[in-house]
Design a protein around this motif. Structure first.
Motif, mmCIF file in Angstrom:
data_model
loop_
_atom_site.group_PDB
_atom_site.id
_atom_site.type_symbol
_atom_site.label_atom_id
_atom_site.label_comp_id
_atom_site.label_asym_id
_atom_site.label_seq_id
_atom_site.Cartn_x
_atom_site.Cartn_y
_atom_site.Cartn_z
ATOM 1 N N LYS A 119 -2.930 85.522 42.084
ATOM 2 C CA LYS A 119 -1.784 84.651 42.340
ATOM 3 C C LYS A 119 -2.257 83.199 42.382
ATOM 4 O O LYS A 119 -3.264 82.880 43.019
ATOM 5 N N LEU A 120 -1.543 82.337 41.673
ATOM 6 C CA LEU A 120 -1.860 80.919 41.632
ATOM 7 C C LEU A 120 -0.959 80.200 42.631
ATOM 8 O O LEU A 120 0.209 79.948 42.351
ATOM 9 N N SER A 121 -1.506 79.893 43.769
ATOM 10 C CA SER A 121 -0.740 79.265 44.845
ATOM 11 C C SER A 121 -0.503 77.793 44.533
ATOM 12 O O SER A 121 -1.454 77.028 44.359
ATOM 13 N N GLU A 122 0.762 77.407 44.500
ATOM 14 C CA GLU A 122 1.088 76.000 44.257
ATOM 15 C C GLU A 122 0.485 75.109 45.331
ATOM 16 O O GLU A 122 -0.106 74.062 45.036
ATOM 17 N N GLN A 123 0.623 75.514 46.575
ATOM 18 C CA GLN A 123 0.147 74.679 47.670
ATOM 19 C C GLN A 123 -1.372 74.511 47.606
ATOM 20 O O GLN A 123 -1.892 73.393 47.676
ATOM 21 N N ALA A 124 -2.094 75.617 47.446
ATOM 22 C CA ALA A 124 -3.556 75.547 47.449
ATOM 23 C C ALA A 124 -4.075 74.757 46.247
ATOM 24 O O ALA A 124 -4.988 73.931 46.376
ATOM 25 N N LEU A 125 -3.492 74.986 45.072
ATOM 26 C CA LEU A 125 -3.966 74.300 43.869
ATOM 27 C C LEU A 125 -3.603 72.817 43.875
ATOM 28 O O LEU A 125 -4.384 71.976 43.425
ATOM 29 N N SER A 126 -2.426 72.481 44.381
ATOM 30 C CA SER A 126 -2.044 71.070 44.409
ATOM 31 C C SER A 126 -2.988 70.282 45.314
ATOM 32 O O SER A 126 -3.341 69.138 45.013
ATOM 33 N N VAL A 127 -3.459 70.926 46.393
ATOM 34 C CA VAL A 127 -4.400 70.264 47.293
ATOM 35 C C VAL A 127 -5.784 70.185 46.657
ATOM 36 O O VAL A 127 -6.417 69.129 46.618
ATOM 37 N N SER A 128 -6.268 71.317 46.126
ATOM 38 C CA SER A 128 -7.639 71.347 45.597
ATOM 39 C C SER A 128 -7.795 70.492 44.349
ATOM 40 O O SER A 128 -8.868 69.921 44.113
ATOM 41 N N LEU A 129 -6.738 70.386 43.540
ATOM 42 C CA LEU A 129 -6.816 69.593 42.315
ATOM 43 C C LEU A 129 -6.301 68.169 42.510
ATOM 44 O O LEU A 129 -6.437 67.339 41.609
ATOM 45 N N GLY A 130 -5.694 67.908 43.649
ATOM 46 C CA GLY A 130 -5.213 66.558 43.928
ATOM 47 C C GLY A 130 -4.047 66.129 43.070
ATOM 48 O O GLY A 130 -3.979 64.980 42.629
ATOM 49 N N VAL A 131 -3.114 67.052 42.828
ATOM 50 C CA VAL A 131 -1.951 66.742 41.991
ATOM 51 C C VAL A 131 -0.677 67.173 42.710
ATOM 52 O O VAL A 131 -0.702 67.952 43.654
ATOM 53 N N SER A 132 0.438 66.647 42.219
ATOM 54 C CA SER A 132 1.723 67.025 42.798
ATOM 55 C C SER A 132 2.115 68.422 42.327
ATOM 56 O O SER A 132 1.610 68.927 41.322
ATOM 57 N N ARG A 133 3.049 69.007 43.047
ATOM 58 C CA ARG A 133 3.543 70.330 42.642
ATOM 59 C C ARG A 133 4.288 70.255 41.315
ATOM 60 O O ARG A 133 4.263 71.206 40.533
ATOM 61 N N ASN A 134 4.964 69.139 41.062
ATOM 62 C CA ASN A 134 5.657 68.986 39.778
ATOM 63 C C ASN A 134 4.671 68.996 38.618
ATOM 64 O O ASN A 134 4.917 69.615 37.573
ATOM 65 N N THR A 135 3.529 68.320 38.794
ATOM 66 C CA THR A 135 2.501 68.319 37.752
ATOM 67 C C THR A 135 1.942 69.719 37.566
ATOM 68 O O THR A 135 1.724 70.173 36.441
ATOM 69 N N LEU A 136 1.734 70.411 38.666
ATOM 70 C CA LEU A 136 1.214 71.774 38.602
ATOM 71 C C LEU A 136 2.207 72.700 37.895
ATOM 72 O O LEU A 136 1.811 73.545 37.074
ATOM 73 N N ARG A 137 3.489 72.533 38.178
ATOM 74 C CA ARG A 137 4.500 73.364 37.526
ATOM 75 C C ARG A 137 4.550 73.100 36.022
ATOM 76 O O ARG A 137 4.800 74.007 35.231
ATOM 77 N N GLU A 138 4.319 71.842 35.655
ATOM 78 C CA GLU A 138 4.249 71.512 34.228
ATOM 79 C C GLU A 138 3.093 72.273 33.568
ATOM 80 O O GLU A 138 3.237 72.822 32.473
ATOM 81 N N ALA A 139 1.953 72.305 34.245
ATOM 82 C CA ALA A 139 0.794 73.045 33.728
ATOM 83 C C ALA A 139 1.100 74.532 33.643
ATOM 84 O O ALA A 139 0.751 75.202 32.658
ATOM 85 N N PHE A 140 1.755 75.074 34.677
ATOM 86 C CA PHE A 140 2.117 76.490 34.661
ATOM 87 C C PHE A 140 3.016 76.810 33.461
ATOM 88 O O PHE A 140 2.856 77.851 32.809
ATOM 89 N N SER A 141 3.968 75.921 33.172
ATOM 90 C CA SER A 141 4.874 76.161 32.044
ATOM 91 C C SER A 141 4.100 76.249 30.732
ATOM 92 O O SER A 141 4.390 77.098 29.875
#
Length: 225
Positions: free
Chosen positions: A42-64
């Motif tokens: 499971k790719l946790s939005e919260q954990a990845l946004s913190v560890s990678l230093g990006v917003s959740r919106n940016t992370l969701r773009e990557a997920f898409s």
């Protein structure tokens, strides 16, 4: 050179691109190719946004982006997970590989430095086989086939191969119950490099097609079973 470096892991190159969805997709794709993210994770939005230093919106773009490539899947009310390839996925992967890898062997630039790098890779693969290390053999195999495509000199093909290798790593996880899968491809990799060094490019390309056909058949047989 370390195997991870040869795979082109971009995680240390963050200055210019660290806050773009495309770059985060590249980072996650590389982690999949490197075996750090396994099927079902499971790719946790919260954990990845913190560890990678990006917003959740940016992370969701990557997920898409990764969803469109079949690397991850969204499950309603549960989240985003690393995908587990199906038989159809394996067939598509090998359609691509049969088109681009033999072509690179036939028409790519076989430079002395490229051959030396390939020699180092097959030495590592052989040592991994003798040590019984499945993960090291898998990584060496990934690196060698990336090096084959690098002979094309095409950045677009290199990007495509990066995606294919990430998908292949997910397929390899499905072979955990067949630990000898990689062992009998090590000598094929050695033979490929020997043929390239000898200038036997047609023979190398034909042998590579047979190699890819055999690997696809074995993988499909395991998945179907």
């Amino acid at each position: 050179m370390p195997m991870n470096a040869l795979l082109g892991n971009p995680t240390g190159q963050t200055a210019e691109h660290a806050h773009t969805g495309a770059w985060i997709a590249t980072v996650l794709r590389s982690r999949i190719a490197d075996g750090q993210l396994t099927p079902g994770t499971k790719l946790s939005e919260q954990a990845l946004s913190v560890s990678l230093g990006v917003s959740r919106n940016t992370l969701r773009e990557a997920f898409s982006t990764l969803v469109s490539e079949g690397m991850v899947k969204r499950i309603a009310n549960r989240g985003v997970f690393v995908a587990s390839p199906t038989s159809d996925d394996v067939r598509e992967i090998y359609r691509v590989r049969r088109m681009i890898e033999p072509a690179a062997v036939l028409w790519g630039e076989v430079s002395p430095s490229a051959l030396d790098a390939m020699d180092a890779i097959v030495v590592e693969a052989t040592a991994a086989r003798e040590a019984g290390s499945v993960s090291r053999m898998a990584t060496a195999n990934q690196v060698l086939h990336r090096a084959v495509i690098a002979m094309s000199g095409s950045a677009s093909l290199d990007t495509l191969m990066t995606r294919v290798l990430a998908q292949m790593r997910l397929v390899f996880h499905g072979m955990a119950s067949a630990p000898d899968f990689h062992t009998h491809y090590v000598h094929r990799n050695v033979a490929l490099v020997d043929q390239l060094r000898a200038g036997q490019r047609t023979e190398a390309a034909e042998g590579l097609r047979r190699y890819l056909n055999a690997a696809e058949t074995e993988l499909l047989g395991h998945l179907d079973a």
